[in-house]
Design an enzyme around this catalytic site. Structure first.
Site: not given
Length: 198
Positions: A50, A76, A140, A143, A166, A175
């Protein structure tokens, strides 16, 4: 050649880079006189970081583990993971770091830490050089390219989820569904099959 990726949640289209556009961007970054360009594209598009993870990475985060060159990434929620560095990515980082022994991996044109705004400007510049016409280029998108290119290469959905970090597999599946809508439509398979038999 713009791919529209539809997130299943809100239904709003997110523009993603097609495979050839991603290759063109990587090439433009590799040939750039600014060594931070290739490192930026490598961190975002080849490692799937990210933007805050890439810009927040420091030289001190580079190391080795179990015989692999790695980058310690704070993701995150402050979660720290070790991300292995393929040779091309390691070279891109080495070029950007040069002889420095401390400080950020990515620097802006003034020598300070690159932030998301500077990164976006660099990506827009590289996209222009690569001949990529996008209404709005942002970090992004790399990514997105990381995830969809892995899926196109045949990496399992579970392994892509792990690589992209994820937490929820449904994020990775969005995706996958978006890319399968047209790119893997059975019409193409049938046409290829018929062409090979004639």
């Amino acid at each position: 050649m713009i791919k529209k990726l539809h997130e299943s949640g809100g239904g709003s289209p997110t523009l993603g880079l097609g495979h050839l556009q991603f290759e063109a961007l990587v090439t433009a970054a590799r040939l750039s006189a600014n060594p931070n360009d290739f490192a930026l594209v490598a961190l975002l598009g080849l490692l799937g970081l990210r933007i805050f993870e890439a810009c927040g990475s420091n030289i001190a985060d580079l190391g080795e583990a179990h015989g692999h060159r790695v980058l310690r990434v704070r993701g995150k929620g402050g979660k720290v993971v070790l991300v292995p560095l393929p040779t091309a990515v390691a070279r891109a980082i080495e070029r950007a770091v040069d002889e420095r022994t401390a400080g950020p991996l990515l620097r802006n044109i003034h020598g300070g830490r690159m932030d998301r705004h500077a990164a976006t400007r660099r990506l827009k510049h590289l996209a222009h050089i690569a001949g990529i016409r996008m209404p709005r280029m942002h970090p992004h998108m790399l990514r997105h390219a990381f995830v969809t290119t892995m899926l196109d290469a045949g990496v399992s959905l579970r392994d892509v989820q792990i690589a992209a970090r994820h937490a929820d597999p449904r994020t990775t599946m969005r995706y996958d569904r978006a890319r399968k809508n047209l790119d893997r439509h059975p019409n193409y398979i049938l046409a290829a099959y018929m062409a090979s038999g004639t």
